[in-house]
Write a protein that holds these residues in place. Structure first.
Motif, PDB file in Angstrom:
ATOM      1  N   UNK B 103       0.823  -1.208   0.000  1.00 45.65           N
ATOM      2  CA  UNK B 103       0.000   0.000   0.000  1.00 45.65           C
ATOM      3  C   UNK B 103       0.852   1.251   0.000  1.00 45.65           C
ATOM      4  N   UNK B 104       1.901   1.234   0.779  1.00 48.28           N
ATOM      5  CA  UNK B 104       2.825   2.368   0.809  1.00 48.28           C
ATOM      6  C   UNK B 104       3.414   2.607  -0.570  1.00 48.28           C
ATOM      7  N   UNK B 106       2.239   1.832  -3.532  1.00 50.81           N
ATOM      8  CA  UNK B 106       1.266   2.413  -4.462  1.00 50.81           C
ATOM      9  C   UNK B 106       1.050   3.898  -4.150  1.00 50.81           C
ATOM     10  N   UNK B 107       0.864   4.202  -2.888  1.00 49.79           N
ATOM     11  CA  UNK B 107       0.641   5.595  -2.497  1.00 49.79           C
ATOM     12  C   UNK B 107       1.814   6.473  -2.919  1.00 49.79           C
TER      13      UNK B 107
END
Lengths: 112, 112
Positions: B103-104, B106-107
DNA sequence: AATATTCGTTTCGTAGCCGTATTATTGCAC
DNA sequence: GTGCAATAATACGGCTACGAAACGAATATT
């Protein structure tokens, strides 16, 4: 433009992957995706060696991926006329359509 | 929250895939990703049969994926005490960390 | 012109995943 | 208890992709 929260990003990713898996369309591997997107999103020319370096993989990986995606008509080979050792990876109509549809899919999953 | 342009979406996707490929971390297949994200992003309990239905794949696919990801300590099996035919797919610390890092990633690729 | 280098492909042996069919275990109805 | 249904795991044969090494063709070097 975009500030994607961690959780939001993961959910988006999951939606897209899930969509692909459920419709049985997971024909392409991660490496193949990386090659396809690189060719269609970045300016050429793209050679086997260049792609191998960019993706940090061996050359046979690129050759085999070109075989596979060439059969699907997503990419095409063309000999470089100036240096006939080189192979230039060409875009195709079907490939452009595929990539565009993928973009649509992501966009669609993103606004919800 | 998010309105993702087609081109922007594709570039984001490419960046993430490319990041994974270059660091040689493409250990998981599409199906494995779908399983992993489903388990960590959606409320349980998750069974083999349930996941197979959700992903529209056969049960052996789930079993084998659990073998593979279990060995990587990304997921764990646990017999259902109420109905011992069922296997409940459990989250692990390593798996939670893996998903969060994803997730990190992608962000991070998203804001540029 | 002879040799070395570069580029993409092919070969070889190995490992992983696939789908179908079968098996073992557990729960349920009677 | 006995048959039946449901669940997950396994067996099997086939296919695909892998990395390392060897290869042929084209170009560069001397």
């Amino acid at each position: 433009m975009v500030k994607l929260e961690n959780r939001t990003a993961l959910t988006l990713w999951q939606q897209v992957v899930l969509d692909q898996v459920t419709k049985g369309a997971h024909d392409l591997s991660m490496r193949q995706f990386a090659i396809l997107f690189s060719v269609y999103l970045e300016p050429g020319p793209h050679t086997v060696r260049g792609l191998a370096q960019k993706l940090n993989v061996t050359k046979p990986v690129i050759t085999r991926a070109l075989d596979a995606m060439g059969q699907l008509d997503l990419l095409a080979r063309k000999r470089d006329v100036d240096d006939r050792r080189n192979v230039l990876v060409q875009r195709t109509v079907a490939g452009a359509l595929y990539v565009e549809n993928y973009g649509d899919l992501i966009s669609r999953k993103a606004d919800r």
